[in-house]
Design an enzyme around this catalytic site. Structure first.
Site, PDB file in Angstrom:
ATOM      1  N   HIS B 133       9.807  -1.021   3.109  1.00  0.00           N
ATOM      2  CA  HIS B 133       9.062  -0.714   1.890  1.00  0.00           C
ATOM      3  C   HIS B 133       9.797  -1.394   0.721  1.00  0.00           C
ATOM      4  CE1 HIS B 133       7.732   1.910  -1.462  1.00  0.00           C
ATOM      5  NE2 HIS B 133       6.718   2.251  -0.698  1.00  0.00           N
ATOM      6  N   ASP B 210      16.240   4.766   5.502  1.00  0.00           N
ATOM      7  CA  ASP B 210      15.119   5.190   4.664  1.00  0.00           C
ATOM      8  C   ASP B 210      14.228   6.061   5.542  1.00  0.00           C
ATOM      9  OD1 ASP B 210      12.677   5.504   3.464  1.00  0.00           O
ATOM     10  OD2 ASP B 210      12.434   3.401   2.873  1.00  0.00           O
ATOM     11  N   GLN B 213       9.296   8.072   5.873  1.00  0.00           N
ATOM     12  CA  GLN B 213       8.150   8.239   6.776  1.00  0.00           C
ATOM     13  C   GLN B 213       8.534   8.874   8.106  1.00  0.00           C
ATOM     14  OE1 GLN B 213       5.222   7.958   5.724  1.00  0.00           O
ATOM     15  NE2 GLN B 213       5.438   6.652   3.923  1.00  0.00           N
ATOM     16  N   LYS B 236       6.293  13.755   0.408  1.00  0.00           N
ATOM     17  CA  LYS B 236       5.705  13.315   1.680  1.00  0.00           C
ATOM     18  C   LYS B 236       5.851  14.373   2.773  1.00  0.00           C
ATOM     19  CE  LYS B 236       6.638   8.437   0.625  1.00  0.00           C
ATOM     20  NZ  LYS B 236       5.357   7.794   0.298  1.00  0.00           N
ATOM     21  N   CYS B 373       3.095  -1.618  -0.333  1.00  0.00           N
ATOM     22  CA  CYS B 373       4.438  -1.880  -0.869  1.00  0.00           C
ATOM     23  C   CYS B 373       5.318  -2.528   0.182  1.00  0.00           C
ATOM     24  CB  CYS B 373       5.101  -0.605  -1.391  1.00  0.00           C
ATOM     25  SG  CYS B 373       4.224   0.151  -2.748  1.00  0.00           S
TER      26      CYS B 373
HETATM   27  C1  LIG Z   1       9.190   3.853   3.978  1.00  0.00           C
HETATM   28  C2  LIG Z   1       9.165   4.270   2.539  1.00  0.00           C
HETATM   29  N1  LIG Z   1      10.271   4.164   1.809  1.00  0.00           N
HETATM   30  C3  LIG Z   1      10.311   4.533   0.522  1.00  0.00           C
HETATM   31  C4  LIG Z   1       9.200   5.030  -0.110  1.00  0.00           C
HETATM   32  C5  LIG Z   1       9.289   5.393  -1.556  1.00  0.00           C
HETATM   33  O1  LIG Z   1       9.153   6.749  -1.741  1.00  0.00           O
HETATM   34  P1  LIG Z   1       9.053   7.367  -3.196  1.00  0.00           P
HETATM   35  O2  LIG Z   1       7.974   6.608  -3.904  1.00  0.00           O
HETATM   36  O3  LIG Z   1       8.694   8.789  -2.955  1.00  0.00           O
HETATM   37  O4  LIG Z   1      10.378   7.195  -3.841  1.00  0.00           O
HETATM   38  C6  LIG Z   1       8.013   5.155   0.603  1.00  0.00           C
HETATM   39  C7  LIG Z   1       6.813   5.676  -0.065  1.00  0.00           C
HETATM   40  O5  LIG Z   1       5.738   5.191   0.006  1.00  0.00           O
HETATM   41  C8  LIG Z   1       8.001   4.764   1.963  1.00  0.00           C
HETATM   42  O6  LIG Z   1       6.890   4.860   2.685  1.00  0.00           O
END
Ligand SMILES: Cc1ncc(COP(=O)(O)O)c(C=O)c1O
Lengths: 151, 415
Positions: B133, B210, B213, B236, B373
């Site tokens: 992401h 990270d 998900q 999430k 993203c």
């Molecule tokens: C794999 C992953 N990492 C990071 C994020 C970023 O999360 P946040 O926008 O809650 O900081 C997301 C959110 O879409 C994600 O799917």
């Protein structure tokens, strides 16, 4: 109630399927600019050959959704042969129509002609940027040379 | 494609009761009952979370760590109780290793900024992957710009799996950190995270995971993984927005400089010099998102209660969705990773994902259309965007049926 048929009119679907003036330009353009929507990754390049401030030829290429592609395709048909100032006036008119700033009855629908089929877009706020993408690009192309985004 | 999996019946029988706990689900959108399939973006909130936040503001609202009065003590106790709850949830060794952030993004930025400040220099290397992401790409690019370090990227197969051989080849004595996703938000790929961590540790390199998900879909034990950092977002996992968690090993956190300066993160401030507070407060400058923490605590309880039944149910739902979508004329599923959880991307011949999104939205179905993203991943796959469904604890096979029933209309309009 929102109506799909209002958004995706036959003319739009047809231009999406068979975009007009699509592909590179030979001889090469005098002006070009890229339109990019970072939200969805849609990207078009608009090519213009200006001769004495008249749009002698205009083409585009790239990829995008049905709305952005049809809008670009119809734009190339509408702007062909127009003077730079006329084209700018058209851009302003279209911009007002797509963003819902002016309703159809406050717009010069004769001049807009076929482009009025795009007026349903203003009911779909997230799709407005799709419809304006190529127009921003042409505006940028005939004024500057840099890339534009709709953000 | 396999035949649709049989849905675990006792778990499925409880779905109506689970759905009733989510007020947003009980609405019509464009005249149709809402089908919410955009859970990878954010999940809906159950009453228990909404009520916990309201109750906090109604009864306990005050600032933490500052007042001797009763309300402040209550708010402080509530925050610290959630910290310990989260510690148990991810099985961290101690609550001080659980830092509250605004979300995954801030958690990763904290590590890039603080860990990066001391441990990463010119010519050093950071390893990420093609599946990341943007929030696990850009902070590292910024760090590389600041420090002169070099970003290395683990490539993927066409199926959407990480190339572990290539990963082995990337590790060397300049590798200062490996930062990879546990689960890919665009394709649903579950990465072999144990192996990734073991290989990095074999090279003496710490690993940030990270987990944005992964946390909603599987139990995570940071000590069993032996990861050095683990980041996730509250919103999430049925919690509120604006609160997230960074787990970090004490040894690493202790050695890192503060991330932001302000109140709460100091033990004494003098103009001649300031001494920093101990963990975790060293990394929590300013008034934290107290209501968010309260909501997160309730969400963690909720998730832990339902996760054991959700896991097999979701696996069956994923299989059902894969075969149901693949059976629709014109539909292609993007990627075929060895293990997939949570999210499924698909394409329809000659139809742009944005147009799919708009048409199904008018049927009351919320999906995501775009690059998720993950633009470098999209570029690798030769795509500008995809349509994506992603599951939450309340999704049913009927939701998938509504989607697959809407697709012929999409094909008819644009085909
Ligand atoms: C794999 C992953 N990492 C990071 C994020 C970023 O999360 P946040 O926008 O809650 O900081 C997301 C959110 O879409 C994600 O799917």
């Amino acid at each position: 109630m929102l109506d799909l048929a209002e958004l995706y009119q036959e003319v739009i679907l047809d231009h999406n399927k068979s975009p007009r003036n699509f592909g590179p330009m030979t001889p090469p353009p005098t002006h070009q600019a890229e339109g990019y929507n970072p939200l969805c990754g849609d990207r078009f390049t608009v090519y213009v050959r200006l001769n004495d401030d008249v749009i002698e030829e205009i083409r585009f290429e790239g990829h995008g959704c049905a709305i952005s592609k049809a809008s670009a395709s119809m734009m190339t048909e509408a702007l062909q042969g127009m003077g730079r100032e006329q084209a700018e006036a058209m851009f302003a008119e279209i911009h007002d129509m797509l963003t819902g700033k002016r309703k159809l009855d406050a717009l010069d629908t004769d001049k807009l002609d076929k482009l009025v089929v795009l007026s349903g877009v203003c009911e779909f706020p997230v799709r407005v940027k799709c419809a304006t993408l190529a127009w921003h690009a042409v505006h940028s192309a005939i004024n500057t040379q840099g890339p534009v985004t709709t953000e | 494609m396999n035949a649709p999996a049989s849905i675990p019946t006792t778990a499925a029988a409880k779905l109506p009761a689970i759905r009733e706990q989510f007020p947003t689900l009980a609405q019509t959108v464009h005249g149709k009952p809402l089908v919410y399939l955009d859970n990878a973006a954010t999940t809906q909130k159950p009453w228990c979370v909404i009520n916990a936040i309201a109750a906090y503001y109604e009864h306990d609202n005050s600032n933490v760590h500052r007042g001797v009065h009763a309300l402040s003590q209550r708010a402080t106790a509530a925050c610290e109780a959630v910290r310990d709850k989260v510690r148990a949830f991810v099985n961290a060794a101690e609550p001080a290793e659980i830092l509250f952030t605004s979300g995954t993004t801030e958690a990763i930025n904290l590590v890039a900024s603080s860990y990066g400040a001391n441990a990463v220099g010119s010519g050093d290397e950071i390893v990420i992957s093609t599946l990341e992401h943007h929030s696990n790409i850009v902070p590292w690019q910024l760090l590389c710009e600041r420090s002169g370090a070099i970003l290395r990227v683990i490539p993927i197969s066409d199926d959407g799996d990480l190339d572990l051989d290539a990963y082995r080849g990337l590790l060397n004595k300049r590798t200062r950190l490996v930062a990879v996703g546990h689960v890919c938000n665009a394709l649903g790929t579950v990465n072999p995270i144990h192996e990734i961590i073991d290989l990095a540790h074999g090279n003496g390199t710490p690993v940030l995971v990270d987990g944005a998900q992964a946390i909603p879909h599987m139990p995570v034990d940071v000590q069993a993984l032996d990861c050095d950092f683990y980041a996730f977002s509250g919103h999430k996992v049925y919690g509120p927005t604006g609160i997230g968690v960074l787990y970090g090993k004490r040894r690493l956190l202790d050695a890192m400089p503060p991330y932001q300066g302000g109140g709460d993160m100091i033990s004494s401030v003098r103009f001649e010099g300031t001494t920093y507070n101990e963990l975790p407060y060293k990394f929590e400058a300013g008034t934290p998102n107290i209501a968010g923490a309260v909501g997160l605590g309730t969400a963690v309880d909720f998730l832990q209660t339902h996760l054991p039944e959700f896991i097999p149910l979701e696996a069956a739902l994923m299989e059902y969705a894969e075969s149901a979508l693949a059976a629709v004329d014109g539909v292609t599923i993007v990627g075929a990773p060895q293990q997939r959880v949570g999210a499924l991307s698909f394409l329809i011949d000659n139809v742009h994902p944005h147009d799919i999104g708009t048409v199904v939205d008018l049927q009351g179905i919320a999906i995501r259309a775009g690059h998720h993203c993950a633009q470098p991943l999209m570029e690798r796959l030769g795509l500008a965007s995809t349509a994506r469904v992603s599951f939450g604890i309340y999704n049913t096979t009927a939701d998938i049926d509504r989607l697959t029933a809407a697709i012929p209309e999409v094909v008819r309009i644009f085909g």
